[in-house]
Motif scaffolding. Structure first.
Motif, short mmCIF file in Angstrom:
data_model
loop_
_atom_site.label_atom_id
_atom_site.label_comp_id
_atom_site.label_asym_id
_atom_site.label_seq_id
_atom_site.Cartn_x
_atom_site.Cartn_y
_atom_site.Cartn_z
N MET A 1 1.26 -1.36 0.19
CA MET A 1 -0.09 -0.08 0.05
C MET A 1 0.67 1.12 0.32
O MET A 1 1.70 1.47 0.48
N ASN A 2 0.43 2.52 -0.98
CA ASN A 2 0.88 3.29 -0.73
C ASN A 2 0.53 4.38 0.76
O ASN A 2 0.14 3.54 1.76
N SER A 5 -2.54 5.20 1.22
CA SER A 5 -3.61 3.80 1.58
C SER A 5 -2.95 3.36 2.96
O SER A 5 -4.54 3.12 3.76
N GLU A 8 -4.84 4.94 5.74
CA GLU A 8 -6.83 4.83 5.62
C GLU A 8 -6.61 4.10 6.18
O GLU A 8 -7.87 2.83 6.37
N ALA A 9 -5.98 2.87 5.86
CA ALA A 9 -6.15 1.43 6.53
C ALA A 9 -5.94 1.44 7.98
O ALA A 9 -6.88 0.43 8.69
N ARG A 12 -9.03 2.95 9.40
CA ARG A 12 -10.27 1.68 9.23
C ARG A 12 -9.78 1.16 10.76
O ARG A 12 -11.20 0.53 11.24
N LEU A 26 -12.21 -1.89 2.81
CA LEU A 26 -11.58 -1.30 1.78
C LEU A 26 -11.76 -2.55 0.90
O LEU A 26 -10.86 -2.28 0.10
N SER A 36 -0.07 -3.86 5.97
CA SER A 36 0.28 -2.39 5.83
C SER A 36 0.68 -1.89 7.17
O SER A 36 1.58 -1.03 7.46
N ILE A 73 -6.57 12.57 5.00
CA ILE A 73 -7.79 11.79 4.49
C ILE A 73 -8.98 12.01 4.01
O ILE A 73 -8.96 12.08 3.25
N ASP A 77 -9.62 13.39 0.35
CA ASP A 77 -11.98 13.63 -0.34
C ASP A 77 -12.31 14.68 -0.78
O ASP A 77 -12.39 15.11 -1.81
#
Length: 314
Positions: A1-2, A5, A8-9, A12, A26, A36, A73, A77
């Motif tokens: 994952m970058n 990402s 975001e992981a 979550r 995801l 990640s 994040i 968005d």
């Protein structure tokens, strides 16, 4: 994952409380989430999560990272939405906090229309009569009533409503109807035992002001309990008309002392400190405002008092 990402992981994982929950949201495998997070901790050189038999919880470093990562994040968005223009679709998750009774009567019944308008958006309602910590609970927007104690919050007043003295016709038939505020001292009052409630009620009539200390054997810390106690005839109470809107329309609850006024109650949309309201949060607040101002439970005088400007509460 970058990098984004991975952030975001992690967000979550915190919000779902598990690797598997983050993976489901995801649409990736759980091993990818675990990898990640491990890479993220290795890159940062700190432990972000504590693992125990009770589940996952963030370390102090993890909580700080979560707050900044969530903001990053949301800003990403927002950048996507700005680039796509007016036709952009809101997506992801919106976490809303509101008082239990107000949400049950005036928000939840209308959520279907909001979800239909934004089919890629998921809404989580956190219902609590207390003022929860918005950042700690991961709240995007909260609906709060009354004066806001924290002057550092960013808030927008949605609408202002009346407070009324309310009881059932059966209660008033048995106990008598108060004609002046001092008459309330001979009644059984159901007292709301939260901030904004209490046993001292202040009335106004023209330039005259009168404070009355009511008495009652029952104090309740949640609006749902206040409603039930009044509806079964245990006493009268002071409440916003929003809280008894269906019963006022049906005549199963009536207002008394209407020639006297009580301090009005404001409904605010409150956003986490230091964070710009996201497009999702703004869309939700606009939706709530439109529903309330079009509701039979909001009188014309209240509608004129609705606030549409971002403001710092007093």
């Amino acid at each position: 994952m970058n990098r984004l990402s991975a952030m975001e992981a992690f967000v979550r994982v915190i919000e779902t409380g598990s690797f598997s929950g983050a993976a489901r949201q995801l649409h990736v495998g759980q091993p990818a989430i675990s990898k990640s997070i491990a890479q993220l901790e290795e890159r940062l050189g700190v432990r972000l999560l504590l693992r125990s038999t009770h589940g996952l919880s963030p370390t102090e470093a993890g909580q700080n990272f979560y707050e900044h990562a969530k903001r990053s994040i949301e800003e990403a968005d927002e950048a996507d939405l700005a680039a796509r223009g007016a036709g952009a679709t809101l997506s992801g998750r919106l976490r809303v906090c509101a008082a239990v009774t107000f949400a049950r009567l005036h928000i939840v019944p209308h959520l279907g229309a909001f979800l239909a308008e934004h089919p890629a958006l998921d809404v989580e309602m956190v219902l609590d009569d207390r003022n929860v910590d918005l950042i700690e609970a991961g709240i995007d927007v909260a609906l709060r009533m009354g004066d806001l104690a924290d002057s550092g919050l960013t808030a927008r007043k949605i609408v202002q409503g009346r407070r009324l003295v309310l009881g059932t016709p059966a209660y008033f038939e048995a106990a008598g109807e108060p004609l002046t505020p001092p008459d309330l001292t001979s009644h059984q009052a159901v007292v709301y035992d939260q901030r904004g409630g209490g046993a001292v009620w202040t009335f106004q009539q023209g330039t005259a002001e009168m404070a009355v200390t009511v008495h009652g054997r029952l104090r309740i810390s949640a609006a749902e309990g206040i409603r039930e106690a009044v509806l079964v005839g245990l006493g009268l109470t002071i409440s916003s008309e929003w809280m008894f809107a269906p019963e006022l329309r049906a005549g199963t609850v009536k207002a008394v002392l209407e020639d006297w006024t009580l301090p009005p109650i404001d409904l605010w949309a409150v956003f986490p400190t230091g964070r710009q309201a996201s497009a999702k949060a703004r869309a939700f607040v606009t939706f709530v405002e439109s529903r309330l101002l079009g509701s039979p439970d909001i009188s014309p005088t209240q509608e004129r008092q609705a606030g549409r400007v971002e403001a710092r509460p007093r």
